[in-house]
Design an enzyme around this catalytic site. Structure first.
Site, PDB file in Angstrom:
ATOM      1  N   GLY A  29      89.521 161.066  54.306  1.00 25.32           N
ATOM      2  CA  GLY A  29      89.305 162.194  53.397  1.00 25.32           C
ATOM      3  C   GLY A  29      89.737 163.506  54.015  1.00 25.32           C
ATOM      4  O   GLY A  29      90.157 163.565  55.182  1.00 25.32           O
ATOM      5  N   THR A  31      87.916 166.120  54.858  1.00 30.99           N
ATOM      6  CA  THR A  31      87.059 166.590  55.960  1.00 30.99           C
ATOM      7  C   THR A  31      87.384 165.800  57.226  1.00 30.99           C
ATOM      8  O   THR A  31      87.504 166.373  58.323  1.00 30.99           O
ATOM      9  CB  THR A  31      85.568 166.440  55.586  1.00 30.99           C
ATOM     10  N   GLU A 103      85.609 151.697  54.760  1.00 33.15           N
ATOM     11  CA  GLU A 103      84.622 152.644  55.329  1.00 33.15           C
ATOM     12  C   GLU A 103      83.295 151.933  55.585  1.00 33.15           C
ATOM     13  O   GLU A 103      82.668 152.125  56.633  1.00 33.15           O
ATOM     14  CB  GLU A 103      84.415 153.820  54.373  1.00 33.15           C
TER      15      GLU A 103
HETATM   16  C1  5RP Z   1      86.907 158.470  50.902  1.00 37.09           C
HETATM   17  C2  5RP Z   1      85.548 159.026  51.085  1.00 37.09           C
HETATM   18  C3  5RP Z   1      85.464 160.437  51.591  1.00 37.09           C
HETATM   19  O1  5RP Z   1      84.675 160.450  52.730  1.00 37.09           O
HETATM   20  C4  5RP Z   1      84.854 161.288  50.517  1.00 37.09           C
HETATM   21  O2  5RP Z   1      85.603 161.137  49.318  1.00 37.09           O
HETATM   22  C5  5RP Z   1      84.831 162.761  50.936  1.00 37.09           C
HETATM   23  O3  5RP Z   1      86.122 163.244  51.001  1.00 37.09           O
HETATM   24  P1  5RP Z   1      86.458 164.755  51.320  1.00 37.09           P
HETATM   25  O4  5RP Z   1      86.113 164.991  52.739  1.00 37.09           O
HETATM   26  O5  5RP Z   1      87.931 164.868  51.024  1.00 37.09           O
HETATM   27  O6  5RP Z   1      85.644 165.615  50.374  1.00 37.09           O
HETATM   28  O7  5RP Z   1      84.550 158.408  50.847  1.00 37.09           O
HETATM   29  O8  5RP Z   1      86.885 157.198  50.324  1.00 37.09           O
END
Ligand code: 5RP
Length: 223
Positions: A29, A31, A103
């Site tokens: 993602g 972050t 994940e």
């Molecule tokens: C990906 C995820 C990510 O951790 C979640 O979508 C958060 O993403 P971001 O940091 O872009 O907001 O579960 O499958």
């Protein structure tokens, strides 16, 4: 501070949980991308990382961080990943980036889950963010009806007008209209439905720590 700056702040802060000499689990993602960029500064101190997606693997390889196969590692000391929602107990909704299955696998290999998120992800009850569920395509229509019986409304996630295909060759349902007050019970229930690969409620693989990005700095929550 912008959301992007908050993500960079927690991505950098997560480095303190990476143990020199040990393999680290890496999520997916925007972050986590900030964390990967920060991890590049420690690449000579770790044997490598186990990745939760092709996207994170590609980013790490570009930065020279070795990526190991999950089968080469018995246990990870820490897994760093983001969330779409996190509650006050460390239960999460994940899968906005369609990487939820890998994940959950990497989280299950890890002794500690460190969630990195900006403060907009903290919620009183899970379910406002459309719940991602990875499914076997032939089961999708039946599963959509099952979610309807729980009061939800499910859609097949599309990419360029076609069902999105995950790294595992499957599809994603996004379910709106749920209030997930019992994340453990909900995860148990949906996991029983034939055709569900992974439900995006992370209750059994919840966060142990959350580094929350706020305008006042990084807030550390332990669960
Ligand atoms: C990906 C995820 C990510 O951790 C979640 O979508 C958060 O993403 P971001 O940091 O872009 O907001 O579960 O499958």
């Amino acid at each position: 501070m912008t959301q992007d700056e908050l993500k960079a702040l927690v991505g950098q802060a997560a480095l303190q949980y990476v143990i020199p000499g040990e393999v680290v689990g890496v999520g997916t993602g925007s972050t986590v991308n900030k964390f990967i960029d920060a991890l590049a500064s420690m690449k000579d101190q770790i044997p490598g990382a186990v990745s939760s997606s092709e996207a994170s693997t590609a980013r790490m390889r570009t930065l020279g961080i070795p990526v190991l196969d999950a089968s080469e590692v018995t246990e990870l000391s820490v897994y760093i990943d983001g969330a779409d929602e996190i509650d006050a107990r460390g239960f999460m909704v994940k899968g906005g980036g369609a990487a939820l299955t890998r994940e959950k696998i990497v989280a299950a290999m890890s002794r500690r889950f460190v969630c990195i998120a900006d403060e907009s992800k903290m919620v009183p009850v899970l379910g406002a963010f459309p719940l991602p569920v990875e499914v076997i395509p032939m089961a999708a229509a039946r599963l959509m009806r099952q979610f309807q019986q729980l009061g939800g409304k499910a859609h097949v996630r599309l990419k360029d007008g076609q069902p999105l295909v995950t790294d595992n060759g499957q599809h994603i349902l996004d379910v709106t209209g749920l209030q997930i007050t019992d994340p453990l019970g909900f995860e148990n229930q949906v996991n029983q439905w034939p055709g569900v690969v992974t439900v995006g409620v992370f209750a059994h693989q919840k966060a142990d720590v959350c580094l929350l990005g706020t305008p006042g700095g990084v807030k550390t929550l332990s669960f």
